[in-house]
Scaffold this active site. Structure first.
Site, PDB file in Angstrom:
ATOM      1  N   LYS A 113      11.546  20.750  36.901  1.00 23.92           N
ATOM      2  CA  LYS A 113      11.702  21.410  35.598  1.00 23.92           C
ATOM      3  C   LYS A 113      12.969  20.619  35.306  1.00 23.92           C
ATOM      4  CE  LYS A 113       9.233  25.069  35.621  1.00 23.92           C
ATOM      5  NZ  LYS A 113       8.425  25.544  34.423  1.00 23.92           N
ATOM      6  N   GLU A 169       4.862  17.913  30.905  1.00 24.07           N
ATOM      7  CA  GLU A 169       4.304  19.185  30.400  1.00 24.07           C
ATOM      8  C   GLU A 169       5.132  20.018  29.356  1.00 24.07           C
ATOM      9  OE1 GLU A 169       3.465  23.589  32.579  1.00 24.07           O
ATOM     10  OE2 GLU A 169       3.156  21.680  33.576  1.00 24.07           O
ATOM     11  N   LYS A 221      -3.402  28.960  32.539  1.00 26.01           N
ATOM     12  CA  LYS A 221      -3.027  29.904  33.412  1.00 26.01           C
ATOM     13  C   LYS A 221      -3.852  31.212  33.033  1.00 26.01           C
ATOM     14  CE  LYS A 221       1.864  28.258  33.371  1.00 26.01           C
ATOM     15  NZ  LYS A 221       3.237  28.510  33.011  1.00 26.01           N
TER      16      LYS A 221
END
Length: 334
Positions: A113, A169, A221
């Site tokens: 992250k 991402e 997802k």
């Protein structure tokens, strides 16, 4: 939305098998230390409904559709029995990276992250250097959750590329921004692929990313896209490589992600389905966590004792049941 061969069960039937849990996190993730989820038991198995609290009912309706598919329809036939997964390193200080990685065992890929509010690019670079030092051969991808604007994304990815990035991402929020970042990096010869996540799952038209040439691959997802079958359709129509990821699910939700990954014709990247390791505890005695860099395909059955131990307070349970009532009404218009 659910396919026409998967009718929506009555509300009473959904609520009869509903359990609301609150699971403690090992580290802060998406700004939370407790993850709430509503689990539904249907004739085909268990489904999970856990859209984040800030999501509106229309967006949350896709999550309920996915839970209904899991519990009342089941999953498509798998093409593989095991799914490779990446480790996930939250936006922790660099000196806590070894601790974060230790929970995942041996892995070949790590998602890190970045662009966390209140942190700097120096923090991101230090975190990535720590990951690379711990895992010299691993594939490393970064996830900014749309936290940069275009100039900041180009600057950051140019700098972070030196550790060797598999892809970045959602570096910026918009599809147009993704396309511009991708173009600028390509023109500069910076070897970082762009992956779209929010620009797929939060768009009313999830295929717009592919048409705009805004990404090299897409992150899919199950819950935000409305179920395994709908996600398979989107991947097929997009014509781009896909990475299957989770939405901070319990093992019940991870089971749906594994079903999607197992049913894809091609699976070129390790999947972001190792997030159960971010919880202090799961709701099953046999949690779906990675073993030697992969998760074997198997069902996730909640344990009665764990459901009781981690049951959400009464007011939170009622909040989630009210949410299901509202969202169910959107799926069954009169």
């Amino acid at each position: 939305m659910p396919r026409r061969d998967a009718p929506i069960p009555p509300l009473d039937e959904l609520l009869a098998g509903a359990h609301v849990v609150s699971l403690p996190m090992r580290v802060k993730f998406r700004g939370i230390m407790e993850r709430e989820s509503l689990l539904l038991r249907g004739p085909a198995g268990w489904g999970e409904f856990c859209p984040f609290p800030e999501y509106g009912d229309a967006e949350a309706s896709r999550w309920l559709a996915a839970a209904i598919e899991a519990g009342w329809q089941g999953f498509p036939a798998p093409l593989r029995a095991s799914v490779p997964v990446n480790a996930t390193v939250p936006a922790v200080p660099a000196d806590r990276v070894p601790e974060a990685l230790a929970r995942f065992g041996r892995v070949d890929a790590v998602k890190v992250k970045v662009a966390e509010r209140g942190q700097s690019l120096d923090d991101d670079a230090a975190r990535l250097r720590a990951v690379r030092a711990a895992l010299p051969e691993a594939a490393i991808r970064v996830d900014a959750n749309g936290g940069w604007d275009v100039p900041a994304a180009v600057e950051a990815l140019t700098r972070l590329a030196h550790v060797g990035l598999e892809y970045a991402e959602q570096p910026v929020p918009s599809i147009e921004g993704l396309a511009e970042v991708r173009s600028r990096l390509r023109d500069a010869g910076t070897p970082v692929l762009i992956a779209a996540d929010e620009s797929v799952r939060k768009e009313t038209d999830p295929l717009r990313v592919a048409r705009a040439g805004a990404a090299d691959l897409i992150v899919v997802k199950v819950a935000p896209l409305g179920g395994v079958r709908r996600a398979l359709d989107i991947v097929a129509q997009a014509g781009l490589p896909a990475v299957v990821s989770s939405a901070l699910d319990t093992s019940v939700g991870i089971r749906a992600g594994l079903a999607l990954a197992a049913a894809l014709p091609e699976l070129p990247y390790a999947c972001g389905l190792g997030t159960v390791s971010l919880f202090e505890s799961d709701i099953t005695v046999d949690p779906l966590v990675a073993d030697d860099g992969a998760i074997g395909l198997r069902d996730a059955v909640p344990d009665a004792g764990l459901l009781e131990r981690f049951a959400a307070p009464a007011e939170r349970r009622e909040w989630w049941l009210d949410r299901v009532r509202r969202v169910h009404a959107l799926l069954t218009p009169s």
